[in-house]
Design an enzyme around this catalytic site. Structure first.
Site, short mmCIF file in Angstrom:
data_model
loop_
_atom_site.label_atom_id
_atom_site.label_comp_id
_atom_site.label_asym_id
_atom_site.label_seq_id
_atom_site.Cartn_x
_atom_site.Cartn_y
_atom_site.Cartn_z
CG HIS A 47 -1.79 1.08 1.17
ND1 HIS A 47 -2.94 1.25 0.47
CD2 HIS A 47 -2.01 2.39 1.97
CE1 HIS A 47 -3.69 2.44 0.75
NE2 HIS A 47 -2.85 3.02 1.53
CD GLU A 89 -14.42 -10.03 6.64
OE1 GLU A 89 -15.16 -9.27 6.31
OE2 GLU A 89 -14.49 -11.21 7.70
CG ASP A 122 -5.60 -0.31 2.39
OD1 ASP A 122 -5.20 -1.05 1.83
OD2 ASP A 122 -6.21 0.83 1.97
C1 GAR Z 1 1.01 0.51 -6.15
O1 GAR Z 1 1.41 2.06 -5.91
C2 GAR Z 1 0.56 -0.05 -4.99
O2 GAR Z 1 1.01 0.32 -3.75
C3 GAR Z 1 -0.92 0.61 -5.30
O3 GAR Z 1 -1.23 0.55 -6.67
C4 GAR Z 1 0.05 0.73 -7.11
C5 GAR Z 1 0.09 -0.24 -8.43
O4 GAR Z 1 1.41 -0.16 -8.99
N1 GAR Z 1 -1.95 -0.07 -4.54
C6 GAR Z 1 -2.89 0.27 -3.98
O5 GAR Z 1 -3.02 1.50 -3.88
C7 GAR Z 1 -3.77 -0.69 -3.06
N2 GAR Z 1 -4.74 -0.04 -1.96
P1 GAR Z 1 1.95 -1.24 -9.90
O6 GAR Z 1 0.82 -1.90 -10.64
O7 GAR Z 1 2.85 -0.55 -10.55
O8 GAR Z 1 2.77 -2.20 -8.98
#
Ligand code: GAR
Length: 207
Positions: free
Chosen positions: A114, A147, A150
């Site tokens: 996250h 559940e 985050d």
């Molecule tokens: C990343 O920054 C990840 O931390 C975030 O989405 C991006 C995916 O990038 N995830 C979230 O926000 C989940 N709550 P990626 O596809 O290049 O790994």
């Protein structure tokens, strides 16, 4: 370590897949305790799918639109995960809220990355919200999936200083680089059995 000794891991993505790429790159090292056996995306056009196939990794699209209900879609994803033989599930930009049934099935062996220092800024638009808050430090977190969104026990974090001229994009780029560092570290700890999800909402460390 030979391939048979490595813990099989499946990765769920929805898009770019740069964290997936970091996990694949780490897994190619002989001393890394996990191997990536499957990548599954809910978006057929996710860039990460082709990237994974380039490494000879099974990469499947299981779009939500192909199913009548969230439960039916999740059942298909769970069937694919179980068929892959994965013992650990790594969420890497998988932008779907998972049901209690899904989370419970992989409890203690499903992790997520996250883009904030949890418990600050769960949810979306974390870089914009960090800048708007005026805080000077931001970062990223790898945690067990539970559940609550985050909210699971934290395994690893890296802090990133916020500079005065940062925009959401410049900040996101430095946080993403940190994500690519900590996700392989956290996955290796879980694969080696050095961390486990405690019942008290905290991670237990050993080794
Ligand atoms: C990343 O920054 C990840 O931390 C975030 O989405 C991006 C995916 O990038 N995830 C979230 O926000 C989940 N709550 P990626 O596809 O290049 O790994």
């Amino acid at each position: 370590m030979n391939d048979k000794q490595k813990v099989p891991v499946a990765i769920l993505i929805s898009g770019r897949g740069s964290n997936m790429g970091a996990l694949i790159a780490a897994s190619l090292r002989s001393d890394f305790p996990a191997k990536i056996v499957s990548v599954i995306s809910d978006k057929p056009d996710a860039k990460g799918l082709d990237h994974a196939r380039g490494f000879g990794i099974e990469a499947l699209a299981i779009p939500r639109g192909g199913y009548d209900s969230k439960a039916a879609h999740e059942a298909a994803v769970m069937a694919a995960l179980d068929a892959s033989g994965a013992r650990i599930i790594a969420l890497a930009g998988y932008m779907r809220l998972l049901s209690g049934e899904f989370v419970g099935r992989y409890a203690g062996r499903m992790i997520n990355i996250h883009p904030s220092l949890l418990p600050a800024f769960p949810g979306l638009a974390t870089h914009e919200r960090a800048l708007a808050s005026g805080c000077r430090v931001h970062g990223c977190t790898v945690h067990f999936v539970t559940e609550g969104m985050d909210e699971g026990p934290i395994i690893e974090q890296e802090a990133v200083r916020i500079e005065r001229d940062d925009t959401p994009d410049t900040l996101a780029a430095r946080v993403l680089a940190a994500e690519h560092r900590i996700y392989p570290v956290a996955l290796a700890m879980l694969a080696r059995g050095e961390v486990r999800m405690g019942g008290d909402g905290r991670t237990q460390y050993s080794g």
